[in-house]
Design a protein around this motif. Structure first.
Motif, PDB file in Angstrom:
ATOM      1  N   PHE B 208       0.825  -1.207   0.000  1.00 31.26           N
ATOM      2  CA  PHE B 208       0.000   0.000   0.000  1.00 31.26           C
ATOM      3  C   PHE B 208       0.865   1.265   0.000  1.00 31.26           C
ATOM      4  O   PHE B 208       0.572   2.234  -0.685  1.00 31.26           O
ATOM      5  CB  PHE B 208      -0.972  -0.005   1.186  1.00 31.26           C
ATOM      6  CG  PHE B 208      -2.108  -0.961   0.989  1.00 31.26           C
ATOM      7  CD1 PHE B 208      -2.986  -0.802  -0.084  1.00 31.26           C
ATOM      8  CD2 PHE B 208      -2.301  -2.034   1.842  1.00 31.26           C
ATOM      9  CE1 PHE B 208      -4.032  -1.695  -0.288  1.00 31.26           C
ATOM     10  CE2 PHE B 208      -3.346  -2.936   1.639  1.00 31.26           C
ATOM     11  CZ  PHE B 208      -4.214  -2.766   0.572  1.00 31.26           C
ATOM     12  N   THR B 211       1.996   1.990  -3.530  1.00 36.27           N
ATOM     13  CA  THR B 211       1.024   2.048  -4.627  1.00 36.27           C
ATOM     14  C   THR B 211      -0.035   3.130  -4.358  1.00 36.27           C
ATOM     15  O   THR B 211       0.274   4.300  -4.432  1.00 36.27           O
ATOM     16  CB  THR B 211       0.369   0.666  -4.849  1.00 36.27           C
ATOM     17  OG1 THR B 211      -0.281   0.249  -3.635  1.00 36.27           O
ATOM     18  CG2 THR B 211       1.419  -0.374  -5.227  1.00 36.27           C
ATOM     19  N   ILE B 212      -1.256   2.710  -4.014  1.00 33.62           N
ATOM     20  CA  ILE B 212      -2.322   3.711  -3.902  1.00 33.62           C
ATOM     21  C   ILE B 212      -2.223   4.584  -2.649  1.00 33.62           C
ATOM     22  O   ILE B 212      -2.892   5.605  -2.557  1.00 33.62           O
ATOM     23  CB  ILE B 212      -3.735   3.057  -3.971  1.00 33.62           C
ATOM     24  CG1 ILE B 212      -3.919   2.004  -2.883  1.00 33.62           C
ATOM     25  CG2 ILE B 212      -3.939   2.435  -5.340  1.00 33.62           C
ATOM     26  CD1 ILE B 212      -5.356   1.470  -2.797  1.00 33.62           C
ATOM     27  N   PHE B 213      -1.406   4.178  -1.698  1.00 28.96           N
ATOM     28  CA  PHE B 213      -1.207   5.005  -0.497  1.00 28.96           C
ATOM     29  C   PHE B 213       0.265   5.429  -0.381  1.00 28.96           C
ATOM     30  O   PHE B 213       0.831   5.423   0.707  1.00 28.96           O
ATOM     31  CB  PHE B 213      -1.647   4.233   0.755  1.00 28.96           C
ATOM     32  CG  PHE B 213      -3.135   4.141   0.923  1.00 28.96           C
ATOM     33  CD1 PHE B 213      -3.848   5.180   1.513  1.00 28.96           C
ATOM     34  CD2 PHE B 213      -3.841   3.032   0.476  1.00 28.96           C
ATOM     35  CE1 PHE B 213      -5.228   5.108   1.663  1.00 28.96           C
ATOM     36  CE2 PHE B 213      -5.227   2.951   0.621  1.00 28.96           C
ATOM     37  CZ  PHE B 213      -5.918   3.987   1.208  1.00 28.96           C
ATOM     38  N   ASN B 214       0.859   5.793  -1.496  1.00 25.79           N
ATOM     39  CA  ASN B 214       2.302   6.095  -1.487  1.00 25.79           C
ATOM     40  C   ASN B 214       2.597   7.519  -1.013  1.00 25.79           C
ATOM     41  O   ASN B 214       3.220   8.314  -1.708  1.00 25.79           O
ATOM     42  CB  ASN B 214       2.909   5.861  -2.876  1.00 25.79           C
ATOM     43  CG  ASN B 214       2.293   6.778  -3.912  1.00 25.79           C
ATOM     44  OD1 ASN B 214       1.181   7.268  -3.724  1.00 25.79           O
ATOM     45  ND2 ASN B 214       3.005   6.998  -4.997  1.00 25.79           N
TER      46      ASN B 214
END
Lengths: 295, 295, 295, 295
Positions: B208, B211-214
């Motif tokens: 996470f 990716t979408i919480f980078n």
């Protein structure tokens, strides 16, 4: 001559993925419930099929991008399902967000039939799919992960391995959807608080989305929630509620108390009770918090 | 000849900020409660002072980086406080995380004295400060924001304007701390769930966080929570609880129901009740969720 | 000559109810999974049966007091189930706490078979049953409610009508169990708070239980929770959790957000996760709150 | 000749209490902010006073029934406050619902002045007061509890001792108000659930209020919530919110996590945010739950 693969499910996400595979040089045996959708693909590189079984016939890979557990199961095990024709040793790459138990069940059925099941849910919205920027979570036997990798690389920017058990990548996918929902609740509360103190919601969203929370979730949903802009609908509260309920079920099965999941479920349930099940899930959070605050 | 500024507060955050100012060419009139801390600064570019009043004497800018409302107020209004000597027209740049009401009160006192108060809390940990990568939230009159900007740029990577009222940047700062705490709760719940299904916590956090919480919050705290690594202590549960209580107070004053704040407060209060008030706040979330799950 | 009725289920609650029926002058055709339990009844007034079908043979009333949905369904519809022999026009009085959907389903099966199903869950613990002081909630057709009334009066102090639909009395029963659990949470929080201020838990429990909360729930459970006395186990956390989960399911089906149910579910889930599923449910609340408070 | 006592505060509760004292044979030196209210009392047995000091002059007991901490403190310590005239050894019987810290503070001031402070909040609504059926919670030195008992018995049906410290009876009173609010939340959730399944709210409320929850709280508030009958206003949401906030403060001070208090606070805060602060507190729960359920 091009490699043939099967492809089932031309929804908002499935269509751009199918195009990526075609662009990468594959020929697709495509099945979709409503056949019109197949016209959106390059006709030279597809064969339109009339059943899952036909799409799975003679291929080494069959990809499914479907909406829920029931549809995936029916597509796999039905009268004209994938299992009727999929060759021995071939791999079913299943990209849908479903329960881990469903994945385990399907994996066992494939094993009995001599074929293989690869759990591979993805993160990313349709535009990310079109840009080949999905994130793929895999679980399944190491060798089938390796075999599927080149195909998956043609539609993604990263592939992650979460173990050998069929259900594990599903758990990660559901945990991620929970985190997205929790982020929306958090933003809705924070932006409503600052609004009450006379600060522009969008200024706050822009600040966090470009500094300590500069991740796609906060940039994209942050904008929607800050502007109370919930159209067009990207993902419905109804579907969000189903995901939250799946997470709640995992929480219970595994004896993991998750109070934040309960909060999210009730937020979405309130939206459903008020007749907003077909509205965007961001609205359930954004409007829900504002409404409780008398705004 | 170098411009002189006043500087008060050589804590974990204050010291690297002071160094940045020196490096940018300022001479600092420094006051700190424990004088030893001043030895960590380049002696050629500082004058060690023995009171806030001495540090504020004759400067155009006095910067304070202090721990709470009481200390900031005392430093400003005390017997030997800033207001005793700060020249008319000079600006008090206040970087502490305090309540908006305290900021309003101090702003009025400065106005009465002919000087100015600029609310400027920052986001970033000591290493970010050392790298001149803080994020600064400003509120106050436009002209004093402009006047302070060059100084603030020497320690930050971005400066954001949240309006003319003294308290507004404090509200944003507190909303941000709430979002950080909510992120920790969310991660703790998600990683514990996946752990129960046999997936490595660190694999999930890495996924996470890249990716979408980078975003920094998820990368940094994600790692701590995934590894249950809570030492050295960066920020105590006691302080986190105070921040959460300040947010709860804002929520009440402004009539903004924030159920997620309540959840966070109780999570931290449990840590305090169990004697862990001096432990890292990430532990309150990470261990708290795991403990409830029987791990 | 005595009227014969069927009776199935000699658990903690079933046995005293069976005795009341015998005392009221009925002859019981009794079936219980473990036949030994039938020895606790007056042998002159019972006929021991070896299947539900045998117990239901030739009677006008068959009473079941069973532990959950699966057992009730199996007992009714199995190979040797009630429906195999129950005479046309006879009434199945079902006292178990089950889901309304299960009741509806069983009601339809009875209707198809020419017999009738009367939902009649009860409130009261074994000692209340022994004292003929149960409270009975009925739902079902008016005429079968009337027909069953004399029999039910012999074991209860009050009978309440909640409508004609089979599931409705089950909803009331589950709502009541929710209210009992909520009362335990409330008492645990209140008594722990007062304890922290140096006031005896029992003094507080006695006060409320004899004044504004002078109802059995607060007297009985109040004492257990005040004294942290959780043995002998009256009702397990495991069973309490199942009830709470049934209520949560009703809440979801009917789109009724119930945040207090979520709180209760997580309280019980924590007890389960810590290995206390077979302990008294009052402990989950009493010890759960105290534990979070560091006591 | 009749014993003289002081009496301050002719609100909804104070007036019937004053009448009870008169009826019991006392002569009252009465002070009330609006003097008209004194006309509701038997003129032969009162002396109308123009300040708290005048009312306290020369008596052994001065009773105060006031609305909040500020008013009690001002009445006691003000220019013309009780402490100015209350004889040494006399007792201030304080019936208001206030914070324990306020009680401790007032107790110390009395001690310094040579008089005594007896904490004696009551449970019961105006009609209970009129019927001499209040419940009194006492804390304070044993001898002053004994001294005050005959007077208090003339207006109550029971007197309970919660220890020697001034604040303890206040904690019990606040815990009780919390339990009343929690009961309203619980009933609102339960009755809305059953309503959704087609069962009359009033039937459910009647059932529980006359069986396992046959206590005044469930009978009285149960009826209001079941019927959604919130007029006339008995106690406002604004006042209920203040009480809930006091409990939350005790919870924090004593490190007792109380998630149910947080739920209640947000329920009431939502009512306030929607402009219903002057409506009955039962509405905040009853309408709040129904509204979230789309009713």
């Amino acid at each position: 001559m091009k490699t043939k693969i099967g492809f089932i499910g031309l929804g908002n996400l499935g269509t751009p993925i199918a195009r990526n595979f075609i662009e990468a040089g594959y020929h697709l045996q495509v099945y979709n419930r409503t056949v019109e959708k197949t016209k959106e693909l390059d006709q030279d590189n597809i064969t339109v099929c009339h059943s899952p079984a036909e799409a799975a016939n003679g291929v080494q890979f069959i990809v499914t991008v479907l909406s829920n557990d029931t549809v995936v199961t029916q597509t796999t095990t039905g009268e004209e399902g994938i299992l009727k024709t999929l060759p021995k040793g071939a791999i079913h790459i299943s990209m849908s967000t479903i329960a881990p138990d469903t994945a385990k069940h399907l994996s066992q059925l494939h094993e009995q039939a001599g074929s293989r099941y690869l759990t591979s849910p993805v993160f990313g919205r349709p535009d990310a799919a079109a840009a080949k920027k999905l994130w793929v979570c895999l679980s399944g036997a190491q060798e089938i992960q390796e075999a599927a990798r080149p195909l998956l690389e043609s539609t993604s920017q990263g592939i992650f391995n979460f173990g050998e058990e069929a259900g594990q990548a599903n758990v990660v996918k559901l945990a991620g959807n929970f985190m997205i929902q929790a982020s929306m609740e958090m933003m809705a509360e924070a932006y409503t608080l600052t609004e009450k103190f006379g600060i522009e919601r969008t200024a706050v969203a822009d600040f966090f989305g470009s500094t300590i929370f500069n991740a796609p979730i906060f940039k994209n949903y942050g904008k929607l929630i800050a502007e109370h802009k919930y159209e067009p609908v990207g993902f419905t509260s109804q579907l969000g509620y189903k995901d939250a309920s799946l997470v709640a079920k995992l929480s219970q099965e595994s004896q993991t108390p998750m109070p934040l999941v309960a909060l999210i479920q009730n937020r979405l349930l309130t939206a459903l009770a008020k007749g907003r099940s077909e509205r965007d899930w961001a609205e359930a959070f954004g409007k829900g918090v504002s409404n409780d605050a008398g705004l």
